[in-house]
Design an enzyme around this catalytic site. Structure first.
Site, PDB file in Angstrom:
ATOM      1  N   GLY A  14       0.801  -1.177   0.078  1.00 44.79           N
ATOM      2  CA  GLY A  14      -0.102  -0.011  -0.075  1.00 44.79           C
ATOM      3  C   GLY A  14       0.773   1.077  -0.055  1.00 44.79           C
ATOM      4  N   GLY A  15       2.057   1.143  -0.595  1.00 46.03           N
ATOM      5  CA  GLY A  15       3.003   2.162  -0.646  1.00 46.03           C
ATOM      6  C   GLY A  15       2.740   3.396  -1.371  1.00 46.03           C
ATOM      7  CB  ALA A  16       0.826   3.673  -4.643  1.00 49.51           C
ATOM      8  N   GLY A  20       1.602   5.530   3.056  1.00 43.44           N
ATOM      9  CA  GLY A  20       2.546   4.909   2.466  1.00 43.44           C
ATOM     10  C   GLY A  20       3.529   5.657   1.695  1.00 43.44           C
ATOM     11  CG  ASP A  66      -5.632  -7.609  -4.040  1.00 49.83           C
ATOM     12  OD1 ASP A  66      -5.503  -7.669  -2.936  1.00 49.83           O
ATOM     13  OD2 ASP A  66      -6.499  -7.375  -4.770  1.00 49.83           O
ATOM     14  CB  THR A 133      -7.548   2.870  12.263  1.00 46.75           C
ATOM     15  OG1 THR A 133      -8.317   3.932  12.821  1.00 46.75           O
ATOM     16  CG2 THR A 133      -8.392   1.624  12.259  1.00 46.75           C
ATOM     17  CG  ASP A 134      -7.913   6.209  16.244  1.00 47.61           C
ATOM     18  OD1 ASP A 134      -8.268   6.350  15.320  1.00 47.61           O
ATOM     19  OD2 ASP A 134      -8.015   7.670  16.775  1.00 47.61           O
ATOM     20  CD  GLU A 135     -11.962   5.818  11.799  1.00 48.55           C
ATOM     21  OE1 GLU A 135     -12.911   5.148  11.816  1.00 48.55           O
ATOM     22  OE2 GLU A 135     -11.419   6.534  11.265  1.00 48.55           O
ATOM     23  CE1 TYR A 160     -10.127   1.772   7.198  1.00 54.24           C
ATOM     24  CE2 TYR A 160     -10.905   3.286   9.133  1.00 54.24           C
ATOM     25  CZ  TYR A 160      -9.801   2.931   8.353  1.00 54.24           C
ATOM     26  OH  TYR A 160      -8.562   2.928   8.663  1.00 54.24           O
ATOM     27  CE  LYS A 164      -6.615  -0.690   9.349  1.00 56.54           C
ATOM     28  NZ  LYS A 164      -5.543  -1.068   8.133  1.00 56.54           N
ATOM     29  CG  ASN A 259     -15.261  16.707  12.589  1.00 53.07           C
ATOM     30  OD1 ASN A 259     -14.178  16.333  12.568  1.00 53.07           O
ATOM     31  ND2 ASN A 259     -16.509  15.898  11.957  1.00 53.07           N
ATOM     32  CG  HIS A 286     -20.145  11.095  12.726  1.00 55.08           C
ATOM     33  ND1 HIS A 286     -20.350  12.249  12.213  1.00 55.08           N
ATOM     34  CD2 HIS A 286     -18.827  10.633  12.585  1.00 55.08           C
ATOM     35  CE1 HIS A 286     -19.148  12.786  12.034  1.00 55.08           C
ATOM     36  NE2 HIS A 286     -18.488  11.915  12.160  1.00 55.08           N
TER      37      HIS A 286
HETATM   38  N1  LIG Z   1      -5.517   7.970   7.060  1.00 56.03           N
HETATM   39  C1  LIG Z   1      -5.620   8.204   8.172  1.00 56.03           C
HETATM   40  O1  LIG Z   1      -5.748   9.117   8.873  1.00 56.03           O
HETATM   41  C2  LIG Z   1      -5.280   6.776   9.151  1.00 56.03           C
HETATM   42  C3  LIG Z   1      -5.081   6.930  10.364  1.00 56.03           C
HETATM   43  C4  LIG Z   1      -4.783   5.558  11.182  1.00 56.03           C
HETATM   44  C5  LIG Z   1      -4.297   4.595  10.395  1.00 56.03           C
HETATM   45  N2  LIG Z   1      -4.630   4.309   9.084  1.00 56.03           N
HETATM   46  C6  LIG Z   1      -4.312   3.148   8.348  1.00 56.03           C
HETATM   47  O2  LIG Z   1      -3.012   3.424   7.465  1.00 56.03           O
HETATM   48  C7  LIG Z   1      -3.070   2.964   6.169  1.00 56.03           C
HETATM   49  C8  LIG Z   1      -3.020   3.738   5.117  1.00 56.03           C
HETATM   50  O3  LIG Z   1      -3.972   4.663   5.075  1.00 56.03           O
HETATM   51  P1  LIG Z   1      -3.897   5.648   3.971  1.00 56.03           P
HETATM   52  O4  LIG Z   1      -4.845   6.876   4.456  1.00 56.03           O
HETATM   53  O5  LIG Z   1      -2.717   6.104   3.410  1.00 56.03           O
HETATM   54  O6  LIG Z   1      -4.876   5.097   2.704  1.00 56.03           O
HETATM   55  P2  LIG Z   1      -4.960   5.349   1.189  1.00 56.03           P
HETATM   56  O7  LIG Z   1      -6.541   4.890   1.086  1.00 56.03           O
HETATM   57  O8  LIG Z   1      -4.354   6.678   0.852  1.00 56.03           O
HETATM   58  O9  LIG Z   1      -4.103   4.055   0.623  1.00 56.03           O
HETATM   59  C9  LIG Z   1      -4.364   2.795   0.650  1.00 56.03           C
HETATM   60  C10 LIG Z   1      -3.403   2.205  -0.412  1.00 56.03           C
HETATM   61  O10 LIG Z   1      -3.474   0.815  -0.274  1.00 56.03           O
HETATM   62  C11 LIG Z   1      -3.525   0.366  -1.782  1.00 56.03           C
HETATM   63  N3  LIG Z   1      -4.524  -0.977  -1.487  1.00 56.03           N
HETATM   64  C12 LIG Z   1      -5.782  -1.009  -1.244  1.00 56.03           C
HETATM   65  N4  LIG Z   1      -6.010  -2.200  -1.260  1.00 56.03           N
HETATM   66  C13 LIG Z   1      -5.200  -2.969  -1.474  1.00 56.03           C
HETATM   67  C14 LIG Z   1      -4.758  -4.461  -1.708  1.00 56.03           C
HETATM   68  N5  LIG Z   1      -5.931  -5.221  -1.475  1.00 56.03           N
HETATM   69  N6  LIG Z   1      -3.591  -4.784  -2.188  1.00 56.03           N
HETATM   70  C15 LIG Z   1      -2.621  -3.834  -2.216  1.00 56.03           C
HETATM   71  N7  LIG Z   1      -2.901  -2.572  -2.105  1.00 56.03           N
HETATM   72  C16 LIG Z   1      -4.056  -2.301  -1.654  1.00 56.03           C
HETATM   73  C17 LIG Z   1      -4.473   1.480  -2.661  1.00 56.03           C
HETATM   74  O11 LIG Z   1      -4.082   1.340  -3.780  1.00 56.03           O
HETATM   75  C18 LIG Z   1      -3.504   2.839  -1.767  1.00 56.03           C
HETATM   76  O12 LIG Z   1      -2.499   2.886  -2.454  1.00 56.03           O
HETATM   77  C19 LIG Z   1      -4.525   2.113   6.261  1.00 56.03           C
HETATM   78  O13 LIG Z   1      -4.271   0.819   6.681  1.00 56.03           O
HETATM   79  C20 LIG Z   1      -5.414   2.996   7.391  1.00 56.03           C
HETATM   80  O14 LIG Z   1      -6.492   1.714   7.892  1.00 56.03           O
HETATM   81  C21 LIG Z   1      -5.025   5.688   8.273  1.00 56.03           C
END
Ligand SMILES: NC(=O)c1ccc[n+]([C@@H]2O[C@H](COP(=O)([O-])OP(=O)(O)OC[C@H]3O[C@@H](n4cnc5c(N)ncnc54)[C@H](O)[C@@H]3O)[C@@H](O)[C@H]2O)c1
Length: 350
Positions: A14-16, A20, A66, A133-135, A160, A164, A259, A286
């Site tokens: 998920g580095g894109a 990530g 994936d 996530t804290d959620e 969601y 998680k 918010n 919510h």
């Molecule tokens: N954004 C926040 O505020 C937040 C807070 C706490 C935790 N997180 C966690 O951090 C992580 C990253 O969050 P984010 O906001 O960067 O998400 P994002 O939606 O910006 O990015 C998710 C990435 O995962 C890739 N992806 C999705 N499903 C996939 C799969 N099955 N296989 C391979 N790649 C897949 C997508 O292409 C995308 O690049 C998540 O696991 C999220 O639950 C996010």
């Protein structure tokens, strides 16, 4: 020996996406000799443009894959001799999990984590950090000063968060049953560069840039504990080095804001009046308040560079980044046809 001097290759699932991408930028600058393999499915939220500057870097590799594809994961781990794994791959938008269906969330956020755990079990992986996530803890009362600790029971309310939590429980089970070296992190809400503009802060920024009002769910008093993304990625780097297998770590910077407060700060930074706020029907179920007790990670030596008193500075830098990178979102809009109906609705929303 410092992690810097070890020949390690990290697989970033998920580095894109938003966090990530920030993690890869940080790691490739801090450890230029370390190989990074970015493994991403490239859903609507994945954007390779985020890594343009790494295209010619011999230590950076991209694999489109994936996390539910066990064979491809296994092949990648063997081919690149992966020593560490960090997982950001997930479906992440709460509203989509409510209005667009939860199946994809369960597949990526629960089953996908279990697939990674299976490959960790089979291969010589030193550490696997599953970013959660804290959620997963559910909601706190608005009037209480209670915080989520690592001992708070998991009680998710949103699809969601439930998906998680499924991944987190798998991590616990694989540690207990198979001694898989896994760490789970529970971070609060992130903000900063490269966040897809369906999430609250960039969503508000883009609404205002387009001359539109910012929509606030319900009474606007729902509280989130905001963390600048660079603080989150520094915490993850530390946990890859010092985190103990089988443990959970909360990550947050003590920055509870409702918010309405966030919207007003963005309006101030963007020099707009408060009549640009519009109240809309609340999100079903919510969660009222999230707040993190970060004592455990603080005791490892991590400290946020953007604590509560620097929130406005972090927000101003974020606004500035979006102002300087308008083409980044314009390019996302071009991908519109690849997006599902929900995303199109987002871009067309009046
Ligand atoms: N954004 C926040 O505020 C937040 C807070 C706490 C935790 N997180 C966690 O951090 C992580 C990253 O969050 P984010 O906001 O960067 O998400 P994002 O939606 O910006 O990015 C998710 C990435 O995962 C890739 N992806 C999705 N499903 C996939 C799969 N099955 N296989 C391979 N790649 C897949 C997508 O292409 C995308 O690049 C998540 O696991 C999220 O639950 C996010």
């Amino acid at each position: 020996m410092s992690i810097k001097n070890q020949a390690k290759t990290i697989l970033v699932c998920g580095g894109a996406g938003f966090i990530g991408s920030n993690f890869i930028h940080y790691m490739s600058e801090k450890y230029p000799d370390r190989r990074i393999v970015n493994y991403d499915k490239l859903t609507y939220a994945g954007n390779l443009e985020n890594h343009k500057q790494l295209e010619n870097n011999p230590n950076y590799f991209f694999i489109q894959g994936d996390i539910t594809d066990l064979e491809k994961l296994d092949e990648t781990i063997k081919k690149y001799r992966i020593s560490h794994i960090i997982n950001f791959a997930a479906e992440t938008h709460v509203d989509r999990s409510i209005h667009g269906g939860a199946k994809e969330f369960v597949l990526s956020n629960t089953l996908g984590v279990q697939m990674i755990l299976d490959t960790v079990k089979k291969n010589q992986i030193e550490k696997f950090v599953n970013v959660s996530t804290d959620e997963v803890y559910g909601s706190l009362d608005l009037d209480s000063d209670e915080l989520f600790t690592e001992e708070t029971p998991i009680m998710p309310n949103m699809p969601y968060a439930a998906a998680k939590a499924g991944g987190d429980l798998m991590c616990n089970a694989y540690f207990k049953t198979h001694k898989v070296p896994v760490i789970v992190t529970h971070c609060s809400n992130n903000y900063g560069p490269y966040q897809f503009p369906e999430k609250l802060i960039p969503f508000f920024i883009f609404k205002l840039l387009g001359g539109e009002k910012v929509p606030i769910y319900g009474d606007g008093l729902n509280v989130r504990d905001w963390i600048y993304v660079s603080d989150h990625v520094r915490a993850l780097d530390l946990l890859l080095q010092k985190g103990k297998a089988g443990e959970v770590y909360n990550i947050g910077s003590g920055n509870e804001r409702n918010n309405l407060e966030v919207a007003k700060m963005i309006l101030k930074i963007m020099k707009k009046n408060e009549d640009m706020i519009e109240y809309v029907k609340d999100r079903p179920g919510h969660d009222r308040r999230y707040a993190i007790d970060a004592t455990k990670i603080l005791s490892l030596g991590w400290k946020p560079e953007y604590p509560r008193e620097k929130f406005e500075k972090g927000l101003a830098e974020t606004v500035q980044w979006y102002l300087e990178n308008k083409s980044w979102v314009e390019n996302l809009k071009k991908k519109k046809n690849e997006m599902n109906k929900f995303q199109e609705d987002f871009f067309n929303r009046k």
